[in-house]
Design a protein around this motif. Sequence first.
Motif, PDB file in Angstrom:
ATOM      1  N   UNK A  90      11.933  40.101  76.734  1.00 29.60           N
ATOM      2  CA  UNK A  90      11.064  40.389  77.860  1.00 29.60           C
ATOM      3  C   UNK A  90       9.718  39.712  77.645  1.00 29.60           C
ATOM      4  N   UNK A  91       8.884  39.707  78.678  1.00 28.00           N
ATOM      5  CA  UNK A  91       7.603  39.001  78.566  1.00 28.00           C
ATOM      6  C   UNK A  91       6.743  39.570  77.443  1.00 28.00           C
ATOM      7  N   UNK A  92       6.849  40.886  77.194  1.00 28.58           N
ATOM      8  CA  UNK A  92       6.053  41.493  76.123  1.00 28.58           C
ATOM      9  C   UNK A  92       6.506  41.043  74.735  1.00 28.58           C
ATOM     10  N   UNK A  93       7.701  40.447  74.650  1.00 29.09           N
ATOM     11  CA  UNK A  93       8.230  39.987  73.366  1.00 29.09           C
ATOM     12  C   UNK A  93       7.788  38.570  73.016  1.00 29.09           C
ATOM     13  N   UNK A  94       7.241  37.858  73.989  1.00 21.64           N
ATOM     14  CA  UNK A  94       6.973  36.433  73.782  1.00 21.64           C
ATOM     15  C   UNK A  94       5.684  36.245  72.997  1.00 21.64           C
ATOM     16  N   UNK A 112      14.777  35.039  79.305  1.00 17.86           N
ATOM     17  CA  UNK A 112      13.561  35.819  79.501  1.00 17.86           C
ATOM     18  C   UNK A 112      13.670  36.629  80.781  1.00 17.86           C
ATOM     19  N   UNK A 113      13.579  37.963  80.668  1.00 18.52           N
ATOM     20  CA  UNK A 113      13.596  38.857  81.835  1.00 18.52           C
ATOM     21  C   UNK A 113      12.172  39.075  82.323  1.00 18.52           C
ATOM     22  N   UNK A 114      11.965  38.922  83.632  1.00 17.42           N
ATOM     23  CA  UNK A 114      10.629  38.986  84.220  1.00 17.42           C
ATOM     24  C   UNK A 114      10.625  39.964  85.379  1.00 17.42           C
ATOM     25  N   UNK A 120       2.549  36.317  89.177  1.00 15.16           N
ATOM     26  CA  UNK A 120       2.574  35.552  87.921  1.00 15.16           C
ATOM     27  C   UNK A 120       1.215  35.392  87.259  1.00 15.16           C
ATOM     28  N   UNK A 121       0.154  35.234  88.071  1.00 14.34           N
ATOM     29  CA  UNK A 121      -1.161  35.026  87.458  1.00 14.34           C
ATOM     30  C   UNK A 121      -1.660  36.269  86.721  1.00 14.34           C
ATOM     31  N   UNK A 122      -1.246  37.470  87.161  1.00 15.20           N
ATOM     32  CA  UNK A 122      -1.670  38.700  86.496  1.00 15.20           C
ATOM     33  C   UNK A 122      -0.890  38.955  85.205  1.00 15.20           C
ATOM     34  N   UNK A 123       0.239  38.271  85.039  1.00 12.96           N
ATOM     35  CA  UNK A 123       1.009  38.417  83.807  1.00 12.96           C
ATOM     36  C   UNK A 123       0.730  37.279  82.828  1.00 12.96           C
ATOM     37  N   UNK A 124      -0.192  36.393  83.194  1.00 15.77           N
ATOM     38  CA  UNK A 124      -0.483  35.220  82.349  1.00 15.77           C
ATOM     39  C   UNK A 124       0.812  34.494  82.000  1.00 15.77           C
ATOM     40  N   UNK A 125       1.683  34.404  82.994  1.00 14.52           N
ATOM     41  CA  UNK A 125       3.029  33.898  82.735  1.00 14.52           C
ATOM     42  C   UNK A 125       3.038  32.425  82.341  1.00 14.52           C
ATOM     43  N   UNK A 126       2.116  31.636  82.873  1.00  9.37           N
ATOM     44  CA  UNK A 126       2.108  30.212  82.547  1.00  9.37           C
ATOM     45  C   UNK A 126       1.887  29.993  81.063  1.00  9.37           C
ATOM     46  N   UNK A 137      13.932  25.145  73.016  1.00 11.25           N
ATOM     47  CA  UNK A 137      15.279  25.703  73.005  1.00 11.25           C
ATOM     48  C   UNK A 137      16.215  24.765  73.778  1.00 11.25           C
ATOM     49  N   UNK A 138      17.463  24.760  73.374  1.00 10.42           N
ATOM     50  CA  UNK A 138      18.448  23.934  74.079  1.00 10.42           C
ATOM     51  C   UNK A 138      18.552  24.351  75.539  1.00 10.42           C
ATOM     52  N   UNK A 139      18.531  25.666  75.784  1.00 13.66           N
ATOM     53  CA  UNK A 139      18.503  26.178  77.151  1.00 13.66           C
ATOM     54  C   UNK A 139      17.514  27.320  77.241  1.00 13.66           C
ATOM     55  N   UNK A 140      16.680  27.285  78.258  1.00 14.05           N
ATOM     56  CA  UNK A 140      15.791  28.393  78.565  1.00 14.05           C
ATOM     57  C   UNK A 140      16.179  28.920  79.945  1.00 14.05           C
ATOM     58  N   UNK A 141      16.419  30.215  80.007  1.00 17.26           N
ATOM     59  CA  UNK A 141      16.876  30.849  81.231  1.00 17.26           C
ATOM     60  C   UNK A 141      15.894  31.955  81.604  1.00 17.26           C
ATOM     61  N   UNK A 142      15.630  32.084  82.890  1.00 17.40           N
ATOM     62  CA  UNK A 142      14.753  33.143  83.387  1.00 17.40           C
ATOM     63  C   UNK A 142      15.566  34.070  84.273  1.00 17.40           C
ATOM     64  N   UNK A 143      15.421  35.370  84.050  1.00 16.52           N
ATOM     65  CA  UNK A 143      16.040  36.385  84.908  1.00 16.52           C
ATOM     66  C   UNK A 143      14.913  37.093  85.648  1.00 16.52           C
ATOM     67  N   UNK A 144      14.861  36.898  86.957  1.00 16.33           N
ATOM     68  CA  UNK A 144      13.766  37.406  87.774  1.00 16.33           C
ATOM     69  C   UNK A 144      14.221  38.655  88.521  1.00 16.33           C
ATOM     70  N   UNK A 145      13.601  39.795  88.198  1.00 15.81           N
ATOM     71  CA  UNK A 145      13.910  41.065  88.864  1.00 15.81           C
ATOM     72  C   UNK A 145      12.967  41.215  90.052  1.00 15.81           C
TER      73      UNK A 145
END
Length: 353
Positions: A90-94, A112-114, A120-126, A137-145
């Motif tokens: 999760x984002x808190x793990x990054x 990465x679950x989001x 996005x700007x309030x989560x400092x996601x960039x 990573x060979x593959x980076x995947x995003x799971x958007x809830x």
Amino acid sequence: MLFPTKKIIAPMGLNLFFPANPDPDYAGLINREISLYAERFQHRRLTKIWFRGVPLTGMKAGELTELAFHTNMLFSPEFGSTGEYGFECETSDVNSDNLALMKGLRFNHILLSIDAQIPPEKQHISHLLDLIDEYRFQEKRYRLDVINADPDTLTCWLEVLMRHKPNMLEIQGLEEMDESVPLSSIASQLLNYQYHLLGDRFFVPSDHALIAMRNRGNLQYTPWGLCQRQLGDWLGVGIDALGKLGNGYYQNTDQVDRYKLLVSTGQLPVCFSGTYPEGQVKTRPWLLIDQLLCQHRIFVQPSKTGLTLSQPILGVVETSAAKGWLRQSTDCFELTDAGINHLPELCQQLQNC
């Protein structure tokens, strides 16, 4: 019923499930369960291994390291360009320490679950996505809830995430949004970035291996996403884990005390299982649902399906065509844009046949 009587050499997958609040001895328990499966499947190559759930919540780095080494010792993982060794977070793990741990343990896929409710700007996601990019990573995947997101916030998320060129984008909860956004609309938006819709929520770039598998008819839809059809078996390990062996699924108990008792006494903690023999009438809707999810089309001719379809199934197909959800072509019915927006409903109607 689940375990094959003859030796199978086809590759398989392994999912290790991690709950949010694990038992203090969870690492030891899951290690024991892995050993129980290794007695039966040690000869099989593992082409996919995933640490699923929230492994970085309640688990220490040393415990995760022990689990990774224990799994590699008991099985024969296939690393490299064809092997899929994935880690959910999760984002808190990054952070740098956790990403370095994943890379040090040879994980080559990150999911990465989001939570899209917060812009996005309030989560400092960039900043977080930039950090993930650095680890290559060979593959980076995003799971958007998106359950609690509004359409404008969802649009912002898609724009931000596309700038980081994920290998896969998964969108969950679209139907439950207060202000519904049609899946076909998102598919059209992401097609501008050369991302294509697979199934009912997965978007991948044009050069992704799953696109080639779909085109060859070599794609299957599982509870853990899309993968090649030859991978028929997935071991699910951990409390409340879900697994698949052959034509059957099984699920582990979600009762902590029961799980501990069974694993500690050398028993598999399976609480439910069921198989669906190939060729039986009850499997026919599932075969069509699989076609619909993987190919976005349904073959109704016996020469294509190997089945003589029942009248209820044909009725669903014909009614869906009349609604504009399916469009008849030479030898099949193809899913339309309107059908994409009603894909879960159409699958449910087929399942009820």
